[in-house]
Design a protein around this motif. Structure first.
Motif, short mmCIF file in Angstrom:
data_model
loop_
_atom_site.label_atom_id
_atom_site.label_comp_id
_atom_site.label_asym_id
_atom_site.label_seq_id
_atom_site.Cartn_x
_atom_site.Cartn_y
_atom_site.Cartn_z
N ARG B 4 0.82 -1.22 0.00
CA ARG B 4 0.00 0.00 0.00
C ARG B 4 0.85 1.25 0.00
N THR B 7 2.33 1.81 -3.28
CA THR B 7 1.30 2.30 -4.20
C THR B 7 1.02 3.78 -3.95
N LEU B 8 0.90 4.10 -2.66
CA LEU B 8 0.67 5.50 -2.32
C LEU B 8 1.81 6.38 -2.81
N SER B 10 3.72 5.83 -5.35
CA SER B 10 3.70 6.05 -6.80
C SER B 10 2.56 6.99 -7.19
N VAL B 11 1.43 6.87 -6.46
CA VAL B 11 0.35 7.83 -6.72
C VAL B 11 0.83 9.24 -6.40
N ALA B 61 -1.83 34.58 1.14
CA ALA B 61 -2.86 35.62 1.32
C ALA B 61 -2.38 36.99 0.85
N ILE B 64 -0.76 39.34 -4.02
CA ILE B 64 -1.73 40.08 -4.82
C ILE B 64 -0.98 40.67 -6.02
N LYS B 182 -3.50 35.99 -6.20
CA LYS B 182 -4.83 36.45 -6.55
C LYS B 182 -4.58 37.57 -7.57
N TYR B 184 -5.76 40.69 -9.99
CA TYR B 184 -6.77 41.75 -10.09
C TYR B 184 -6.53 42.59 -11.33
N GLU B 199 -13.94 37.53 -16.52
CA GLU B 199 -13.85 36.13 -16.07
C GLU B 199 -13.61 35.20 -17.27
N PRO B 205 -12.47 37.04 -11.86
CA PRO B 205 -13.89 37.21 -11.57
C PRO B 205 -14.24 38.68 -11.30
#
Lengths: 329, 329
Positions: B4, B7-8, B10-11, B61, B64, B182, B184, B199, B205
């Motif tokens: 497992r 596998t994890l 390789s994922v 955050a 900008i 973000k 603008y 948009e 947006p």
């Protein structure tokens, strides 16, 4: 491949479980709300607009929820906290303004004469605000607000003002965001006042705060650019100004609004009068024991028309006393 | 468990690879930019502010980035596209306004007399804008703009205006967003004009568009709330108004700005004069073959002070001719 697929399936199931828990589907997303009509309507609305393929589904980009601040996210008695800030600032700045000893409304503030202050009316309040909120740079103003929030205490409850936010509303904010909503404050208060604490207290970043404002001016001082706050009103984000502010700053029509007074009536109307699933929530201050009881007769945050017309408009009236298990965190 | 875990692993590796590709670390994030100083500075800036633990790291955050629109994200010659929209609207509305046949600047527009239109100056332009942009609801205005964008064609390039966006800037927008920024728009153009296509065209947006505006009014018409556009200027988001608009709408100081004219000088100064890693990019229109060549001598999008002072201020000058492999998508 079979083993891998089953491993992926179990990983997927674990992730789904974690998500369900985090998103409040496996546990109560609103633990400080009593089970009742108000809570049920909030949850039903969120489920309806997030149900893929459902008739009320709303794309995440359009999941905008707006919250009034004073009286909706935090208390507003005995007066708007920003006015109490202005009063504290008048006292702090008084040594530099000997003329205030004889000049209203400053004299009233310095003498603690609330009757004379009330007599000064809106014009007097505006004078206090301009004298304490302008004539400095935006950075200087933010620093003064930050310092005040850190040190000032509510006159009756003797706690920092930022303690006086409503736990049930913090949960509503988190619940909406966990369901893909962008949460905004739309306040009659000053946008640069609210932005100082909105992110830390509500998880709402400055760019998602709409509010009243003074005019500002860009200047280069000693080679350093600054933005200066001028003693002139730019925008009043109250009453019919609230939908105007929403349109100006957000440019989208929200699908949910949480408010508490008739100053929010037009905002609530604008949000809920559009087609599709809409949520309009009016918080009623009826809890004298844990907070304050007022609405129809208050000089601050008066709520009358909303109570009269709200039910027919499909608005959800929240009783602080009956719908909230606790008020403050 | 061993199986497992592997596998994890390789994922995980596959996911990391996919992320690296999507985020432009395994491939070129700016394929339409020639390798050169401008591209190198943009990439170095993004790497610096996103490097955890690095001296220039900036929390997501605060990432900008602001973009001017006319001449920075799409073309602006032979005139701002919004002015061409106003001219088309005057022609479309003329049957309802017989008085325009004899009244300037409308007469000039209807007769295609560009000399008389130029003579009408800014006051004349404002009259055209007010006559075509106000007196209707915000929804009605957005529908008119949408229809125009779908049908109008650029006078020289004979393509829809929304085709005339710059592919290298679309890549810069996507690259910044993939790195937690973000993005603008901060435009001298009308905020409600730009929001109609921001948009779909830029992935920006409506709530991340700052621009000039007219006053608006909330009204209930036949029981239906609307917001009406009034023939009065509310805010001009140009020159020193740009940092003012950024402070008003965003409430944070951006760390990157992409612009093209002296109308953006103060915005660029405001963004880049703060401590820490900052990126200021000035696009120079010097490509007569593929777009337009202008800057110092243009009546639209004039760029002179930026070219003179930019290098000493650490701003990156982008030559459309030399730095861009292609101009339009």
């Amino acid at each position: 491949m079979g083993a891998r697929l089953s491993t992926l399936a179990s990983v997927g199931a674990a992730l789904a479980l974690a998500a369900a828990t985090a998103f409040g589907q496996g546990s109560d997303p609103l633990p400080s709300w009593n089970d009742g009509a108000a809570k049920a309507r909030i949850v039903a609305f969120v489920q309806a607009v997030t149900q893929p393929g459902g008739k009320d589904f709303v794309a995440p980009a359009d999941r905008i929820a707006v919250f009034d601040n004073d009286g909706t996210l935090w208390s507003e008695q005995p007066a708007y906290f920003q006015l109490l800030f202005a009063i504290d600032r008048v006292k702090a700045l008084a040594p530099k303004h000997p003329e205030w000893k004889t000049k209203q409304p400053f004299k009233a503030v310095l003498e603690g004469d609330m009757k004379a202050l009330a007599a000064a009316g809106e014009k007097g309040i505006l004078e206090l605000v301009m004298a304490t909120h302008t004539g400095m740079t935006t950075d200087q103003f933010a620093a003064v607000v930050k310092d005040w929030l850190a040190t000032a205490r509510h006159p009756r409850l003797a706690r920092p003002y930022t303690d006086l936010v409503y736990q049930p509303m913090l949960e509503a904010l988190a619940y909406l965001r966990a369901n893909g909503f962008k949460t905004y404050i739309v306040s009659g208060g000053g946008v640069e006042f609210v932005r100082v604490f909105s992110e830390a207290r509500y998880g709402i970043p400055p760019e998602q705060v709409v509010g009243s404002s003074v005019r500002t001016k860009y200047e280069v001082r000693d080679g350093k650019p600054v933005i200066v706050r001028l003693p002139e009103i730019d925008f009043i984000d109250d009453k019919a100004g609230k939908p105007v502010g929403i349109n100006k700053f957000i440019g989208k029509r929200p699908i949910a609004a949480f408010v508490n007074s008739d100053g929010d009536f037009q905002m609530l109307e604008w949000v809920t009068a559009a087609p599709g699933a809409r949520l309009g929530v009016l918080v009623r201050h009826d809890d004298a024991a844990r907070e304050f009881a007022y609405d129809r007769n208050s000089h601050v945050g008066r709520l009358a028309r909303g109570l009269d017309e709200g039910p027919a408009r499909g608005w959800t009236i929240v009783s602080m006393q009956n719908d909230w298990k606790r008020v403050y965190p």
